[in-house]
Design a protein around this motif. Structure first.
Motif, short mmCIF file in Angstrom:
data_model
loop_
_atom_site.label_atom_id
_atom_site.label_comp_id
_atom_site.label_asym_id
_atom_site.label_seq_id
_atom_site.Cartn_x
_atom_site.Cartn_y
_atom_site.Cartn_z
N GLY A 55 0.82 -1.21 0.00
CA GLY A 55 0.00 0.00 0.00
C GLY A 55 0.85 1.25 0.00
N SER A 56 1.92 1.25 0.79
CA SER A 56 2.82 2.41 0.83
C SER A 56 3.49 2.63 -0.52
CB SER A 56 3.89 2.20 1.91
OG SER A 56 3.30 2.14 3.18
N ALA A 57 3.84 1.54 -1.21
CA ALA A 57 4.45 1.64 -2.53
C ALA A 57 3.49 2.28 -3.53
CB ALA A 57 4.90 0.27 -3.01
N ILE A 58 2.23 1.88 -3.46
CA ILE A 58 1.22 2.45 -4.36
C ILE A 58 1.04 3.95 -4.08
CG2 ILE A 58 -1.25 2.44 -4.92
CD1 ILE A 58 -1.09 -0.65 -4.41
N ILE A 59 0.92 4.30 -2.80
CA ILE A 59 0.73 5.71 -2.43
C ILE A 59 1.94 6.53 -2.85
CG2 ILE A 59 0.55 7.29 -0.47
CD1 ILE A 59 -1.14 5.06 0.91
N ALA A 60 3.15 6.01 -2.64
CA ALA A 60 4.37 6.73 -3.04
C ALA A 60 4.38 6.97 -4.55
CB ALA A 60 5.61 5.95 -2.61
N GLY A 61 4.02 5.95 -5.33
CA GLY A 61 3.98 6.10 -6.79
C GLY A 61 2.94 7.13 -7.23
N ILE A 62 1.77 7.08 -6.61
CA ILE A 62 0.72 8.05 -6.96
C ILE A 62 1.16 9.46 -6.60
CG2 ILE A 62 -1.61 8.84 -6.32
CD1 ILE A 62 -2.34 5.81 -6.11
N ARG A 63 1.82 9.62 -5.44
CA ARG A 63 2.32 10.93 -5.03
C ARG A 63 3.28 11.49 -6.09
NH1 ARG A 63 2.75 13.23 -0.15
NH2 ARG A 63 2.39 11.27 0.94
N LEU A 64 4.19 10.63 -6.58
CA LEU A 64 5.15 11.08 -7.58
C LEU A 64 4.48 11.44 -8.90
CD1 LEU A 64 8.04 8.58 -6.80
CD2 LEU A 64 8.00 11.04 -6.34
N MET A 65 3.43 10.70 -9.28
CA MET A 65 2.69 11.04 -10.50
C MET A 65 1.97 12.37 -10.34
SD MET A 65 1.22 7.46 -12.06
CE MET A 65 0.45 6.88 -10.57
N CYS A 66 1.35 12.59 -9.18
CA CYS A 66 0.61 13.84 -8.94
C CYS A 66 1.54 15.05 -8.90
CB CYS A 66 -0.19 13.75 -7.65
SG CYS A 66 -1.58 12.62 -7.75
N LEU A 67 2.78 14.84 -8.48
CA LEU A 67 3.76 15.93 -8.43
C LEU A 67 4.53 16.07 -9.74
CD1 LEU A 67 5.18 15.28 -4.84
CD2 LEU A 67 3.65 17.13 -5.55
N ASP A 68 4.10 15.33 -10.78
CA ASP A 68 4.75 15.32 -12.09
C ASP A 68 6.22 14.90 -12.03
OD1 ASP A 68 2.52 15.97 -13.62
OD2 ASP A 68 2.83 18.13 -13.35
N LYS A 69 6.57 14.09 -11.05
CA LYS A 69 7.93 13.54 -10.96
C LYS A 69 8.02 12.28 -11.82
CE LYS A 69 9.15 16.34 -7.57
NZ LYS A 69 10.22 17.27 -7.54
N TRP A 70 6.90 11.58 -11.97
CA TRP A 70 6.79 10.42 -12.85
C TRP A 70 5.79 10.81 -13.93
CZ3 TRP A 70 5.95 5.35 -9.60
CH2 TRP A 70 7.13 5.02 -8.94
N SER A 71 6.29 11.18 -15.10
CA SER A 71 5.34 11.65 -16.11
C SER A 71 5.72 11.21 -17.52
CB SER A 71 5.22 13.18 -16.05
OG SER A 71 6.49 13.78 -16.23
N LYS A 72 6.03 9.94 -17.70
CA LYS A 72 6.27 9.39 -19.03
C LYS A 72 4.97 8.78 -19.53
CE LYS A 72 10.85 7.40 -18.17
NZ LYS A 72 11.61 6.16 -18.35
N PRO A 73 4.70 8.89 -20.84
CA PRO A 73 3.54 8.15 -21.35
C PRO A 73 3.84 6.66 -21.37
CG PRO A 73 4.71 9.26 -23.13
CD PRO A 73 5.37 9.67 -21.85
N GLY A 74 2.87 5.86 -21.04
CA GLY A 74 3.05 4.41 -21.07
C GLY A 74 2.91 3.80 -19.69
N VAL A 75 3.21 2.52 -19.60
CA VAL A 75 3.13 1.77 -18.35
C VAL A 75 4.56 1.38 -17.95
CG1 VAL A 75 2.22 -0.29 -17.23
CG2 VAL A 75 0.86 0.89 -18.97
N PHE A 76 4.94 1.74 -16.73
CA PHE A 76 6.30 1.50 -16.27
C PHE A 76 6.30 0.98 -14.84
CE2 PHE A 76 6.59 4.82 -19.45
CZ PHE A 76 7.64 4.38 -20.24
N THR A 77 7.36 0.29 -14.46
CA THR A 77 7.58 -0.09 -13.06
C THR A 77 8.39 1.04 -12.42
OG1 THR A 77 9.68 -1.19 -13.44
CG2 THR A 77 7.66 -2.52 -13.71
#
Length: 105
Positions: A55-77
Motif C-alpha cells: 500500500g505504501s508503494a502504491i501511495i508513493a507512486g501516486i504521489r510522484l505522478m501527482c507531483l509530475d515527478k513520474w510523467s512518461k507516457p506508457g506503463v512502467f515499473t
C-alpha cells in the motif's frame, strides 16, 4: 526492482533492491533494504507488513505522478524512474529503508 524473501522465520517481511552508482569515480552497488515487523504492523494497522509495504508503494507512486515527478507516457515499473525519488517518497509514507554500498555485484 524488489525481491521478496519467502518464509521469514522471525515474523518480518522485507524487500531488497540494488542499483549501480558511482562515487569518487568508482562504480559501486547501492543496496536498499526494507523490513517491517509483521506482528507490530498488524497491531498498529490491522494488516500484514506485506500489505502495508504494498500500500505504501502504491501511495508513493501516486504521489510522484501527482507531483509530475513520474510523467512518461506508457506503463512502467518504479525501476524506470530515478530510485532516489521513489525511496524518498516511501520514506514520507513511514517506510524505513536501510541503505548501504558495496563493490559491484
Amino acid at each position: 526492482g524488489f525481491a521478496l524473501p519467502v518464509g521469514n522465520p522471525d515474523h518480518r517481511s522485507g524487500k531488497v533492491g540494488a542499483e549501480k552508482s558511482q562515487k569518487n569515480g568508482k562504480i559501486l552497488t547501492k543496496l536498499y533494504k526494507i523490513t517491517a515487523d509483521n506482528e507490530l504492523t498488524f497491531e498498529k494497522n490491522g494488516i500484514s507488513a506485506l500489505e502495508y509495504l504494498d500500500g505504501s508503494a502504491i501511495i508513493a507512486g501516486i504521489r510522484l505522478m501527482c507531483l509530475d515527478k513520474w510523467s512518461k507516457p506508457g506503463v512502467f515499473t518504479p525501476a524506470a524512474f530515478p530510485s532516489d525519488l521513489y525511496y524518498n517518497a516511501l520514506k514520507i509514507e513511514g517506510v524505513v529503508i536501510e541503505e548501504s554500498e558495496s563493490e559491484p555485484l
